[in-house]
Enzyme design. Structure first.
Site, PDB file in Angstrom:
ATOM      1  N   ASP A 103       0.792  -1.162   0.035  1.00  0.00           N
ATOM      2  CA  ASP A 103       0.192   0.204  -0.074  1.00  0.00           C
ATOM      3  C   ASP A 103       0.765   1.235   0.189  1.00  0.00           C
ATOM      4  O   ASP A 103       2.067   1.211   0.431  1.00  0.00           O
ATOM      5  CB  ASP A 103      -0.760   0.017   1.149  1.00  0.00           C
ATOM      6  CG  ASP A 103      -0.220  -0.111   2.424  1.00  0.00           C
ATOM      7  OD1 ASP A 103       0.712  -0.801   2.530  1.00  0.00           O
ATOM      8  OD2 ASP A 103      -0.639   0.643   3.419  1.00  0.00           O
ATOM      9  N   GLU A 120      -0.047  -1.148   5.850  1.00  0.00           N
ATOM     10  CA  GLU A 120       0.926  -0.618   6.607  1.00  0.00           C
ATOM     11  C   GLU A 120       0.974   0.780   6.733  1.00  0.00           C
ATOM     12  O   GLU A 120       1.134   1.372   7.754  1.00  0.00           O
ATOM     13  CB  GLU A 120       2.416  -1.141   6.209  1.00  0.00           C
ATOM     14  CG  GLU A 120       3.527  -0.828   6.853  1.00  0.00           C
ATOM     15  CD  GLU A 120       4.248   0.577   6.843  1.00  0.00           C
ATOM     16  OE1 GLU A 120       4.928   0.910   7.993  1.00  0.00           O
ATOM     17  OE2 GLU A 120       3.830   1.362   6.105  1.00  0.00           O
TER      18      GLU A 120
END
Ligand code: ZN
Length: 397
Positions: free
Chosen positions: A81, A146
């Site tokens: 991400d 994350e």
């Protein structure tokens, strides 16, 4: 080993364009936290193409590729991400085009941190090509969420996938240095309970805004006296938000809340950090709250944890670090610089929570993370792919 490293260097060089091309494909797929589905499918495809022994996607949406079989387990992690693009006018190129030019792959996520996964896919390909047959299981993990909650993916991997590695390599950007820790962090709320009265007679009430304001100035002083650590630096605390309520704009405020961003250095934990605040609030009608994170992953699964991200360090003399030193030296004929991250990573879970020895090695400069004009040198990708492959040989020993 010298011979193996020579072959690894040749192959990582041979796959220069392949690695850069894979990264470019990953950059072109936008992947904000909890919306990683399509980039994950592409990473899975790349692992399959590279000849991994097994590739699957777990319930939270992490892509997990395996090479080798052995009781000893090494995991190489990179989160897939990214943060959003920010103001487009601050970019001098298209942030999602993944352009490869002048020796760089350009775009959001190239440094933070799709470059790591692109490099470890190539490392896997190299290991397969070399017929890696050591007694070691290597998991290559493209993890999720994350940026919104570091470590959450690893809570899932350890507790639900039941994968508990002996060593973890984080591939977040280190500028090709070898990292072995960073400060922890946590987020807290402090609620202040006052008593309202008519705004024309404030002396009859207890103003929650005044309570919060006095506490705010105490927080500023607390920041000055927090612990210092030679390697990690100083603990810190700041107020990032203050809100208040009152029954009317002609009334004394009866509730206020401050949001605290606390960075933890060596020896500071959730318990010590909460206690400091509670001591500061003694005799005041206020309460400290540790925040929790809970979100729906792109797979539909709702998952969460406390917003407590413990400090971690691995001693320089530890085998996990020294394997990295040896791998680097055998490949490049010099020692890596050893350091730490300024920001936080999944290491707060792997090492900070589970105590798994964790190191960091990744392409790109961390100062470009979350910034416009993010780009990573292709030569860094080549170096990183060689490093991950050589590290596997050291970890198997
Ligand atoms: Zn990152």
């Amino acid at each position: 080993m010298d011979n193996i490293c020579k072959r690894i260097n040749e192959l990582s060089e041979k796959y220069r364009d392949y690695t850069a091309g894979n990264l470019s494909k990953l950059v072109r797929i936008k992947s904000l936290s909890t919306r990683e589905k399509y980039v994950q499918l592409e990473l899975k495809r790349q692992m399959e193409e590279a000849g991994f022994d097994e590739v699957f996607i777990d319930g939270l949406g992490n892509v997990i590729g395996r090479i080798g079989q052995g009781k000893k387990v090494l995991a190489i992690d990179g989160h897939m991400d990214t943060v959003d693009l920010g103001e487009l006018q601050n970019w001098s190129f298209e942030p999602l085009d993944g352009v490869i030019k002048d020796g760089f792959v350009h775009g959001r996520g190239s440094v933070d941190q799709k470059g790591g996964p692109a490099a470890f896919v190539t490392a896997g390909r190299i290991l397969k090509e070399l017929g890696f047959d050591k007694k070691l299981t290597i998991y290559f993990i493209g993890s999720v969420i994350e940026e919104d909650c570091d470590g959450l993916c690893w809570k899932y991997i350890v507790e639900e996938d039941k994968i508990r590695p002996d060593t973890v390599i984080l591939t977040e950007p280190t500028n090709l240095n070898l990292y072995r820790g960073h400060r922890g962090r946590m987020e807290m709320h402090v609620h202040f309970y006052g008593r309202s009265s008519h705004g024309s007679a404030p002396e009859r009430g207890v103003n929650a805004i005044y309570m919060a304001s006095r506490a705010a100035l105490e927080v500023e002083k607390l920041n000055e006296r927090l612990a210092y650590d030679e390697f990690l630096g100083k603990g810190s605390i700041t107020i990032s938000e203050i809100i208040s309520k009152s029954p009317s704009l002609c009334a004394v405020s009866d509730y206020a809340r401050i949001h605290l961003d606390r960075r933890l250095t060596a020896g500071e934990t959730k318990e010590t950090a909460v206690k400091e605040i509670e001591e500061m609030l003694r005799g005041i009608n206020a309460k400290v709250d540790l925040l929790t994170f809970s979100e729906k992953a792109y797979t539909g699964l709702e998952y969460g944890m406390d917003k407590y991200y413990p400090t971690w360090t691995v001693p320089e003399e530890h085998k996990a670090v020294q394997d990295g030193v040896t791998a680097f030296r055998n490949l490049f004929g010099k020692d890596p610089a050893i350091g730490k991250w300024t920001f936080s990573t999944n290491g707060i879970m792997t090492c900070g929570t589970y105590g798994i020895p964790t190191i960091g090695f990744g392409p790109g400069n961390e100062v470009l993370a979350h910034s416009p004009d993010e780009k990573v040198p292709v030569s860094d990708l080549v170096t990183a792919s060689a490093f991950y492959a050589a590290y596997a040989y050291e970890a198997a020993k």
